[in-house]
Design an enzyme around this catalytic site. Structure first.
Site, PDB file in Angstrom:
ATOM      1  N   HIS A 186      -9.885  -0.891   5.745  1.00  0.00           N
ATOM      2  CA  HIS A 186      -8.430  -1.052   5.554  1.00  0.00           C
ATOM      3  C   HIS A 186      -8.104  -2.491   5.149  1.00  0.00           C
ATOM      4  CE1 HIS A 186      -4.182   0.204   7.092  1.00  0.00           C
ATOM      5  NE2 HIS A 186      -4.082  -0.690   6.131  1.00  0.00           N
ATOM      6  N   ASN A 194      -1.670   0.394  -2.323  1.00  0.00           N
ATOM      7  CA  ASN A 194      -0.293  -0.088  -2.536  1.00  0.00           C
ATOM      8  C   ASN A 194      -0.256  -1.295  -3.461  1.00  0.00           C
ATOM      9  OD1 ASN A 194      -1.512  -1.784  -0.611  1.00  0.00           O
ATOM     10  ND2 ASN A 194       0.461  -2.374   0.233  1.00  0.00           N
ATOM     11  N   ASP A 211      -0.620   4.463   2.198  1.00  0.00           N
ATOM     12  CA  ASP A 211      -0.589   3.150   2.837  1.00  0.00           C
ATOM     13  C   ASP A 211       0.643   2.964   3.705  1.00  0.00           C
ATOM     14  OD1 ASP A 211      -1.784   0.602   3.322  1.00  0.00           O
ATOM     15  OD2 ASP A 211      -0.058  -0.202   2.268  1.00  0.00           O
ATOM     16  N   HIS A 268      -0.040   6.357   7.476  1.00  0.00           N
ATOM     17  CA  HIS A 268       0.635   5.329   8.270  1.00  0.00           C
ATOM     18  C   HIS A 268       1.625   6.054   9.179  1.00  0.00           C
ATOM     19  CE1 HIS A 268       2.633   1.225   8.603  1.00  0.00           C
ATOM     20  NE2 HIS A 268       3.561   2.012   9.093  1.00  0.00           N
ATOM     21  N   ASP A 328      -6.733  -4.426   8.264  1.00  0.00           N
ATOM     22  CA  ASP A 328      -5.402  -4.413   7.635  1.00  0.00           C
ATOM     23  C   ASP A 328      -5.092  -5.803   7.059  1.00  0.00           C
ATOM     24  OD1 ASP A 328      -2.981  -3.573   6.662  1.00  0.00           O
ATOM     25  OD2 ASP A 328      -1.996  -3.412   8.606  1.00  0.00           O
ATOM     26  N   HIS A 358      -0.175 -12.688   1.995  1.00  0.00           N
ATOM     27  CA  HIS A 358       1.149 -12.971   1.438  1.00  0.00           C
ATOM     28  C   HIS A 358       1.222 -14.449   1.085  1.00  0.00           C
ATOM     29  CE1 HIS A 358       2.837  -9.049   2.209  1.00  0.00           C
ATOM     30  NE2 HIS A 358       2.470  -9.100   3.474  1.00  0.00           N
ATOM     31  N   GLY A 383       2.701  -8.574   7.645  1.00  0.00           N
ATOM     32  CA  GLY A 383       1.272  -8.599   7.337  1.00  0.00           C
ATOM     33  C   GLY A 383       0.622  -9.937   7.588  1.00  0.00           C
TER      34      GLY A 383
END
Lengths: 312, 429
Positions: free
Chosen positions: B65, B99, B156, B183, B309, B313, B328
């Site tokens: 992931h 995504n 996602d 999700h 995960d 960013h 995130g």
């Protein structure tokens, strides 16, 4: 500077009781100044204060501006568009602007919780929270407490109820922290789904029966109900809200007791409070407005003013 | 990172095979990136010898992931920078989520990922979207995507809200033997929540996302999986309620697997008191009660594996305020250190932690991996389970630096990674 424990006023959660006491006491001193023919003192001459309002506000902004001018500070007003906030811009630019403008103090109203704390970490200026989203509104709670003290001569041992939409209120949280630190008991009253989860952990009671709460309370702090929350599945209707939570003349008359009515404004007359109640003898709503200027003078003075000496 | 010398010997380590749970002392000879000898090895003078005394030699870790943002947001991460981050964290295989922009919802998009990532030190295995454009309505060309190399399907971060669509996906995907990853979040219960709903969210004045927003959807998905016999995988489980449901349905024999992130077992909502946007993640960091339940869930087997995960960013995005900054955090570089620290403290062995990074994810994906095979390209991580270290910004290889783990102290570290001719890490640089 430095007469208080904290450099900034971000919230009452981290303001010690003795500082709250000092802020209120000094508020009464300035209240006397406001009763003089000449209402201006030179305490903050030469200090630059910027009022940053990222959200519409009339009362709080005017109250701060008046307080700043009566302390002889130099005042700059800055209102940002709501769109810059909705894009998440603003905060960093704000920080840089305050640096560049060499401000001594920034009074900020912002829709995002925590924004004032964020700002305070990155600027040298003193930061005063004029309301950060649904978090805190410490100056409002201080003026509320000052008004209660004026009415009762004390805060300790009083029963204070906060009525309305607690979930979306910043006034409630600051009042809860402040009042409890000063020894008052607090009960929250509102539709159960508008009472935030886990708030009992802060030491308050919750009771959704307004009539029981009126019997218990020495004072009611009635919160504004946002009309936009009516009829969108959150509050079923105005008439239903009035039936179960409205501070109506009829309801107060039925209780036959002395009770002080407060409201942070702006009011929705005929929704959460009747006009006759708001204008009646039990209400101290206009005292709150005047005390608002005095307490903000006190806050500015204690955070920015000289270390020693009498209020001029 | 650099090419290995021609001949390399990992000397005097403990070789651990998590797939068979077998451990033995020994060495490994790698020639031109190919495993040549395991156990007792023969070297010559020009062989590069890596002393692995006291270290565990394990198969490369697997993350099922991650978000590598390519195509579309190469400013946050690319397949190459994501692979670099993964490799430095001990991973040799990573599944990337669909995504992207455009989303991975077609065989062409899947082929793009596979072609673009060939030659990288980490094998990148794309997950295709369940529905076209991740819109939750029309099924993507699942068969063609699988044929092109997709290893699972998921929309996602966008939960499949329509139960019938998920039912169709769970039934249809059985033909291809791949898991359906949903999700689990009821977006109406999430509402505008940006952190766990609790007395802390009340104190901070931040809108709360209640734990039931997850468990309600987990429950629905488990019921549909039970009814259809489909293979459901629940990503980043964050609540005790969900663990309780998964345990119950596993006992009933439902074909369900689940993963947990290092940050959900390592951090709680208490990290949020300063409104640090690096702690904003979906699902949100939960309570201590939840964190303990997740660890228990892993140890008892209700949860199958750890997955990062990893969600890069930009600085600009994370500099925004708490409401507006995106959810995130990155996690590939800190994943093993954080997980090992937390889980060994909770009583798990280092070997067990390795299993949650290898056998656990491989079983979910249905991969039959035989590690250290002679004649095959090396896929190896070397682990020092005793070392205490502080995770620093300089450890981050990702293009983005959005990690709330910076400054945390860990016990246990990946000291080196080998994937074919590529190597990285303290031990091998």
């Amino acid at each position: 500077m430095g007469s208080l424990k904290n450099k900034h006023l971000i919230g009452l959660e981290h303001t010690p009781a003795k500082d709250i006491q000092k802020l209120i006491d000094t508020g009464f001193t300035f209240r006397e100044v406001l009763d003089r023919p000449i209402k201006k003192v030179p305490s903050l001459t030469g200090k630059n204060i910027v009022n940053l309002f990222f959200e519409n506000s009339t009362r709080t902004r005017i109250s701060f501006e008046l307080a700043e001018k009566r302390l002889s500070a130099d005042v700059t007003n800055f209102s940002a568009s709501a769109s810059s906030v909705s894009k998440g811009e603003g905060l960093k630019d704000t920080v840089q602007n305050i640096h560049a403008m060499k401000m001594d103090c920034a009074v900020m109203r912002h829709p995002v919780p925590g924004s004032c704390l964020q700002l305070s970490k990155f600027v040298d200026a003193v930061v005063i929270n004029a309301g950060d989203g649904t978090h805190e509104h410490p100056t409002q709670a201080l003026l509320d407490m000052m008004s209660i003290k004026e009415k009762f001569g004390k805060l300790k041992g009083l029963n204070i109820a906060i009525v309305g939409d607690i979930l979306h209120s910043r006034v409630a949280l600051s009042n809860i922290y402040g009042l409890q630190k000063m020894g008052a008991k607090v009960t929250l009253c509102g539709p159960p789904h508008l009472i935030p989860r886990g708030i009992q952990k802060l030491g308050v009671s919750v009771n959704s029966d307004i009539d029981e709460v009126i019997e218990w309370a020495d004072a009611l702090n009635v919160l504004r109900i946002q009309r936009e929350r009516m009829g969108v599945g959150i509050i079923p209707s105005v008439r239903e809200y009035r039936d179960f939570f409205g501070i109506t003349q009829e309801r107060l008359d039925a209780h036959k007791k002395e009770i002080v009515i407060m409201h942070p404004g702006p009011m929705n007359r005929g929704v959460e409070i009747d006009s006759s109640v708001a204008d009646g003898d039990q209400a101290i709503i206009l005292d709150q407005v005047l005390n608002g200027v005095a307490i903000r003078m006190s806050i500015l003075y204690l955070l920015l003013g000289p270390d020693e000496g009498e209020v001029g | 990172m650099g090419k290995t010398d021609n001949l390399i010997i990992l000397e005097n380590g403990t070789i651990y095979d998590p797939y068979k749970n077998k451990k033995k002392a020994g060495s490994i000879l790698i020639v031109d990136g190919i495993v040549k000898e395991v156990g007792k090895v023969t070297g010559s003078d020009n062989t590069r010898k890596i002393d692995c005394t006291g270290k565990l030699i394990v198969p490369g870790l697997i993350d099922i992931h991650a978000h590598f943002r390519e195509p579309g947001r190469e400013d946050k991460e690319t397949l190459a920078t994501g692979a670099r981050a993964a490799f430095s964290g001990g991973f040799t295989r990573v599944c990337v989520m669909p995504n992207t922009n455009p989303p991975l919802d077609s065989p062409e998009a899947i082929r793009f990922i596979i072609e673009k990532s060939s030659g990288l030190p980490v094998q990148i295995l794309p997950i295709g979207s369940i529905t076209i454009g991740q819109k939750g309505q029309e099924l993507s060309e699942v068969g063609k995507m699988v044929k092109a190399g997709a290893v699972a399907i998921s929309d996602d971060g966008l939960p499949v809200q329509n139960g019938q669509v998920l039912r169709n996906a769970l039934e249809y995907a059985q033909k291809y033997g791949i898991p359906v990853i949903n999700h689990a979040e009821d977006i109406h219960l999430r509402n505008d929540g940006v952190m766990n709903e609790s007395s802390l969210s009340t104190r901070l004045g931040l809108p709360g996302n209640p734990d039931i927003s997850e468990s309600v959807m987990v429950h629905r998905d488990l019921e549909i999986a039970d009814y259809t016999g489909g293979k459901i995988h629940i990503p980043h489980v964050s609540t005790k309620r969900s663990v309780d449901l998964i345990r119950k349905y596993k006992k009933m024999g439902v074909n369900v697997t689940a993963e947990v992130t290092p940050h959900h077992i390592g951090l709680t909502e208490d990290k949020l008191t300063e409104y640090d946007t690096h702690t904003k993640v979906a699902p949100p960091l939960r309570s201590e009660l939840d964190r303990k339940a997740l660890i228990k869930g892993l140890i008892e087997g209700s949860i199958n594996c750890i997955a990062t995960d990893h969600a890069p960013h930009t600085i600009e995005e994370k500099e925004m305020d708490f409401i507006h900054s995106p959810c995130g955090m990155i996690g590939l570089e800190s994943a093993f250190g954080l997980s090992h620290t937390v889980l060994t403290k909770a009583g798990a062995s280092t070997e067990k932690v390795v299993q949650w990074f290898t056998k656990g994810p491989a079983d979910i994906m249905g991969w039959n991996i035989i590690p250290f095979q002679i004649g095959e390209p090396a896929e190896i991580a070397i682990i020092d389970s005793k070392i205490r270290w502080t995770f620093k910004k300089s450890h981050i290889q990702s293009k983005s630096k959005n990690s709330p783990m910076i400054g945390m102290k860990f016990t246990g570290k990946v000291d080196g990674t080998i994937s074919g001719k590529n190597t990285c890490g303290n031990l091998l640089d």
